[in-house]
Scaffold this motif. Structure first.
Motif, PDB file in Angstrom:
ATOM      1  N   VAL A  78      -1.877  16.741  -9.559  1.00 36.22           N
ATOM      2  CA  VAL A  78      -1.862  17.489  -8.312  1.00 36.22           C
ATOM      3  C   VAL A  78      -0.578  17.113  -7.565  1.00 36.22           C
ATOM      4  CG1 VAL A  78      -3.059  18.042  -6.173  1.00 36.22           C
ATOM      5  CG2 VAL A  78      -4.384  17.434  -8.217  1.00 36.22           C
ATOM      6  N   LEU A  79       0.214  18.115  -7.207  1.00 37.45           N
ATOM      7  CA  LEU A  79       1.482  17.882  -6.531  1.00 37.45           C
ATOM      8  C   LEU A  79       1.325  18.002  -5.026  1.00 37.45           C
ATOM      9  CD1 LEU A  79       3.659  20.004  -8.972  1.00 37.45           C
ATOM     10  CD2 LEU A  79       3.328  17.528  -8.996  1.00 37.45           C
ATOM     11  N   ASP A  80       2.366  17.588  -4.287  1.00 38.02           N
ATOM     12  CA  ASP A  80       2.328  17.664  -2.829  1.00 38.02           C
ATOM     13  C   ASP A  80       2.115  19.092  -2.334  1.00 38.02           C
ATOM     14  OD1 ASP A  80       2.670  14.965  -2.563  1.00 38.02           O
ATOM     15  OD2 ASP A  80       4.817  15.056  -2.159  1.00 38.02           O
ATOM     16  N   THR A  81       2.548  20.076  -3.116  1.00 39.78           N
ATOM     17  CA  THR A  81       2.382  21.479  -2.749  1.00 39.78           C
ATOM     18  C   THR A  81       0.980  21.994  -3.065  1.00 39.78           C
ATOM     19  OG1 THR A  81       3.239  22.089  -4.931  1.00 39.78           O
ATOM     20  CG2 THR A  81       4.822  21.999  -3.097  1.00 39.78           C
ATOM     21  N   LYS A  82       0.117  21.091  -3.587  1.00 39.76           N
ATOM     22  CA  LYS A  82      -1.257  21.404  -3.992  1.00 39.76           C
ATOM     23  C   LYS A  82      -1.335  22.194  -5.301  1.00 39.76           C
ATOM     24  CE  LYS A  82      -3.089  21.138   0.714  1.00 39.76           C
ATOM     25  NZ  LYS A  82      -3.878  21.795   1.774  1.00 39.76           N
ATOM     26  N   TYR A 116       3.851   6.474 -13.908  1.00 41.35           N
ATOM     27  CA  TYR A 116       3.724   6.737 -12.474  1.00 41.35           C
ATOM     28  C   TYR A 116       3.466   5.442 -11.708  1.00 41.35           C
ATOM     29  CZ  TYR A 116       1.899   8.633  -8.095  1.00 41.35           C
ATOM     30  OH  TYR A 116       1.694   8.918  -6.773  1.00 41.35           O
ATOM     31  N   THR A 117       2.659   4.563 -12.269  1.00 41.39           N
ATOM     32  CA  THR A 117       2.383   3.280 -11.629  1.00 41.39           C
ATOM     33  C   THR A 117       3.655   2.423 -11.558  1.00 41.39           C
ATOM     34  OG1 THR A 117       0.096   3.313 -12.407  1.00 41.39           O
ATOM     35  CG2 THR A 117       0.988   1.183 -11.726  1.00 41.39           C
ATOM     36  N   GLN A 118       4.422   2.399 -12.639  1.00 43.29           N
ATOM     37  CA  GLN A 118       5.682   1.665 -12.646  1.00 43.29           C
ATOM     38  C   GLN A 118       6.627   2.199 -11.577  1.00 43.29           C
ATOM     39  OE1 GLN A 118       7.163   2.130 -16.612  1.00 43.29           O
ATOM     40  NE2 GLN A 118       5.856   0.537 -17.482  1.00 43.29           N
ATOM     41  N   TYR A 119       6.711   3.519 -11.482  1.00 43.97           N
ATOM     42  CA  TYR A 119       7.592   4.127 -10.481  1.00 43.97           C
ATOM     43  C   TYR A 119       7.119   3.799  -9.071  1.00 43.97           C
ATOM     44  CZ  TYR A 119       9.825   7.626  -7.557  1.00 43.97           C
ATOM     45  OH  TYR A 119      10.521   8.243  -6.545  1.00 43.97           O
ATOM     46  N   PHE A 172       0.826  -1.206   0.000  1.00 41.17           N
ATOM     47  CA  PHE A 172       0.000   0.000   0.000  1.00 41.17           C
ATOM     48  C   PHE A 172       0.865   1.262   0.000  1.00 41.17           C
ATOM     49  CE2 PHE A 172      -2.406   3.302   2.326  1.00 41.17           C
ATOM     50  CZ  PHE A 172      -3.486   3.421   1.470  1.00 41.17           C
ATOM     51  N   LEU A 173       1.910   1.267   0.828  1.00 39.31           N
ATOM     52  CA  LEU A 173       2.786   2.440   0.903  1.00 39.31           C
ATOM     53  C   LEU A 173       3.508   2.676  -0.414  1.00 39.31           C
ATOM     54  CD1 LEU A 173       4.293   2.013   4.489  1.00 39.31           C
ATOM     55  CD2 LEU A 173       2.566   3.679   3.750  1.00 39.31           C
ATOM     56  N   ARG A 174       3.965   1.599  -1.041  1.00 37.25           N
ATOM     57  CA  ARG A 174       4.658   1.765  -2.324  1.00 37.25           C
ATOM     58  C   ARG A 174       3.712   2.284  -3.405  1.00 37.25           C
ATOM     59  NH1 ARG A 174       9.089   2.326   0.201  1.00 37.25           N
ATOM     60  NH2 ARG A 174      10.539   0.540   0.302  1.00 37.25           N
ATOM     61  N   LYS A 175       2.466   1.846  -3.372  1.00 40.03           N
ATOM     62  CA  LYS A 175       1.497   2.355  -4.344  1.00 40.03           C
ATOM     63  C   LYS A 175       1.264   3.850  -4.149  1.00 40.03           C
ATOM     64  CE  LYS A 175      -1.097  -1.880  -5.336  1.00 40.03           C
ATOM     65  NZ  LYS A 175      -2.387  -2.595  -5.216  1.00 40.03           N
ATOM     66  N   ARG A 176       1.444   4.311  -2.922  1.00 41.63           N
ATOM     67  CA  ARG A 176       1.304   5.740  -2.645  1.00 41.63           C
ATOM     68  C   ARG A 176       2.615   6.492  -2.850  1.00 41.63           C
ATOM     69  NH1 ARG A 176      -2.196   7.053   2.605  1.00 41.63           N
ATOM     70  NH2 ARG A 176      -0.098   7.064   3.474  1.00 41.63           N
ATOM     71  N   ASN A 177       3.600   5.787  -3.393  1.00 47.47           N
ATOM     72  CA  ASN A 177       4.893   6.399  -3.697  1.00 47.47           C
ATOM     73  C   ASN A 177       5.692   6.754  -2.443  1.00 47.47           C
ATOM     74  OD1 ASN A 177       6.742   7.116  -5.657  1.00 47.47           O
ATOM     75  ND2 ASN A 177       6.134   9.260  -5.637  1.00 47.47           N
ATOM     76  N   ASP A 178       5.466   6.035  -1.353  1.00 49.09           N
ATOM     77  CA  ASP A 178       6.249   6.233  -0.136  1.00 49.09           C
ATOM     78  C   ASP A 178       7.572   5.471  -0.289  1.00 49.09           C
ATOM     79  OD1 ASP A 178       7.346   6.043   2.484  1.00 49.09           O
ATOM     80  OD2 ASP A 178       5.377   6.460   3.321  1.00 49.09           O
ATOM     81  N   GLU A 179       8.681   6.186  -0.233  1.00 46.39           N
ATOM     82  CA  GLU A 179       9.990   5.577  -0.464  1.00 46.39           C
ATOM     83  C   GLU A 179      10.742   5.279   0.837  1.00 46.39           C
ATOM     84  OE1 GLU A 179      12.239   7.847  -3.347  1.00 46.39           O
ATOM     85  OE2 GLU A 179      11.478   6.457  -4.853  1.00 46.39           O
ATOM     86  N   CYS A 180      10.039   5.168   1.950  1.00 49.35           N
ATOM     87  CA  CYS A 180      10.720   4.871   3.210  1.00 49.35           C
ATOM     88  C   CYS A 180      11.521   3.572   3.081  1.00 49.35           C
ATOM     89  CB  CYS A 180       9.715   4.768   4.350  1.00 49.35           C
ATOM     90  SG  CYS A 180       8.586   3.366   4.232  1.00 49.35           S
ATOM     91  N   ILE A 192       4.135  13.729  -6.746  1.00 50.73           N
ATOM     92  CA  ILE A 192       2.743  13.689  -7.209  1.00 50.73           C
ATOM     93  C   ILE A 192       1.827  13.166  -6.103  1.00 50.73           C
ATOM     94  CG2 ILE A 192       1.139  12.508  -8.770  1.00 50.73           C
ATOM     95  CD1 ILE A 192       3.212  12.652 -10.945  1.00 50.73           C
ATOM     96  N   ARG A 193       0.739  13.859  -5.881  1.00 51.32           N
ATOM     97  CA  ARG A 193      -0.267  13.421  -4.925  1.00 51.32           C
ATOM     98  C   ARG A 193      -1.445  12.741  -5.620  1.00 51.32           C
ATOM     99  NH1 ARG A 193      -2.361  17.477  -0.302  1.00 51.32           N
ATOM    100  NH2 ARG A 193      -0.179  17.127   0.250  1.00 51.32           N
ATOM    101  N   GLU A 194      -1.798  13.223  -6.823  1.00 48.88           N
ATOM    102  CA  GLU A 194      -2.969  12.678  -7.519  1.00 48.88           C
ATOM    103  C   GLU A 194      -2.829  12.935  -9.018  1.00 48.88           C
ATOM    104  OE1 GLU A 194      -7.851  13.351  -7.600  1.00 48.88           O
ATOM    105  OE2 GLU A 194      -6.583  14.478  -6.214  1.00 48.88           O
ATOM    106  N   VAL A 195      -3.325  11.987  -9.815  1.00 54.87           N
ATOM    107  CA  VAL A 195      -3.352  12.161 -11.272  1.00 54.87           C
ATOM    108  C   VAL A 195      -4.777  11.932 -11.753  1.00 54.87           C
ATOM    109  CG1 VAL A 195      -2.469  11.382 -13.497  1.00 54.87           C
ATOM    110  CG2 VAL A 195      -0.975  11.300 -11.491  1.00 54.87           C
TER     111      VAL A 195
END
Length: 241
Positions: free
Chosen positions: A212-216, A233-236, A74-82, A203-206
């Motif tokens: 929509v970017l993190d800065t809104k 974006y999905t691949q990334y 789930f985190l990776r799908k949200r682009n969380d790189e922790c 990116i926050r939303e496409v």
């Protein structure tokens, strides 16, 4: 400050991992660590949603309701790189874990030496990601730009207006292709048509017409650009190639 989360439904294992973290901090005084503990994935996810994410996540796999693998996916799908270090009693999910770009996979019971090796690897990867930069020249001088600070670039005639996360906009005389060539070795940068180069990490939303970017901030797309962007974006996000 390095933010660390430990998530394990077994209270003793949770305390043991926290103790290993404290010992690691004592042996690595150059790193300031902030440690948070959670006994289930739901409470960890709520914290991330309501407050902030973490740099390093130490996580059990076998937990009720949401497993460690499910949460990592789930985190990776949200682009969380922790950086994710799995702490588990089974070898069964190692391949799955590393497909999610896990930093390490520690089998319980693990030693302080093994724990520290995993943490050192995670910190090294964090440092590489945060310190990567490129250099550009404008009429104002030389600019060293961290990849992590790059939000997007927009083409305006023969100029590239580079927007940074702090609101700064640098105008550089160069082509979009030339700028993208400087960035293309890093998978987070995507050239969207002839107008934008976007940091996928931000990116926050496409939607069909908008990014929509993190800065809104909202970047407007042509409808034909949507399919290619969402695939990239999905691949990334899933760490695919």
């Amino acid at each position: 400050m390095v933010k660390i989360a430990i998530c394990d439904d077994d209270e003793q294992d949770l305390k043991r991992a926290a103790a290993h973290c404290l010992a690691f901090a004592a042996n690595h005084v150059g790193h300031e660590l902030r440690i948070s503990t959670f006994q289930d994935a739901k409470s960890l996810l709520s914290h991330i949603d309501e407050q902030d994410g973490f740099d390093i996540l130490l996580m059990d796999i076998y937990m009720p309701t949401i497993t460690g693998i499910d949460l990592a996916t789930f985190l990776r799908k949200r682009n969380d790189e922790c950086e994710i270090i799995f702490l588990t009693s089974s070898e069964n999910h190692a391949i799955e874990a590393f497909s999610l770009n896990a930093t390490h996979y520690l089998l319980k019971p693990y030693t302080q030496e093994h724990f520290e090796s995993a943490m050192e690897k995670a910190l090294a990867q964090l440092e590489r990601r945060k310190s990567a930069l490129f250099t550009l020249k404008s009429s104002l001088g030389i600019h060293k730009i961290l990849f992590a600070d790059f939000l997007y670039a927009e083409t305006d005639m023969h100029m590239q207006n580079i927007h940074l996360v702090d609101g700064t906009v640098l105008s550089i005389r160069m082509t979009s292709n030339a700028l993208h060539e400087m960035l293309s070795h890093d998978r987070r940068f995507y050239k969207c048509g002839s107008t934008y180069i976007i940091n996928l990490e931000k990116i926050r939303e496409v939607t069909v017409r908008t990014v929509v970017l993190d800065t809104k901030e909202h970047l407007h797309l042509q409808r034909r650009q949507y399919k290619t962007l969402i695939e990239r974006y999905t691949q990334y996000s899933l760490k695919g190639e």
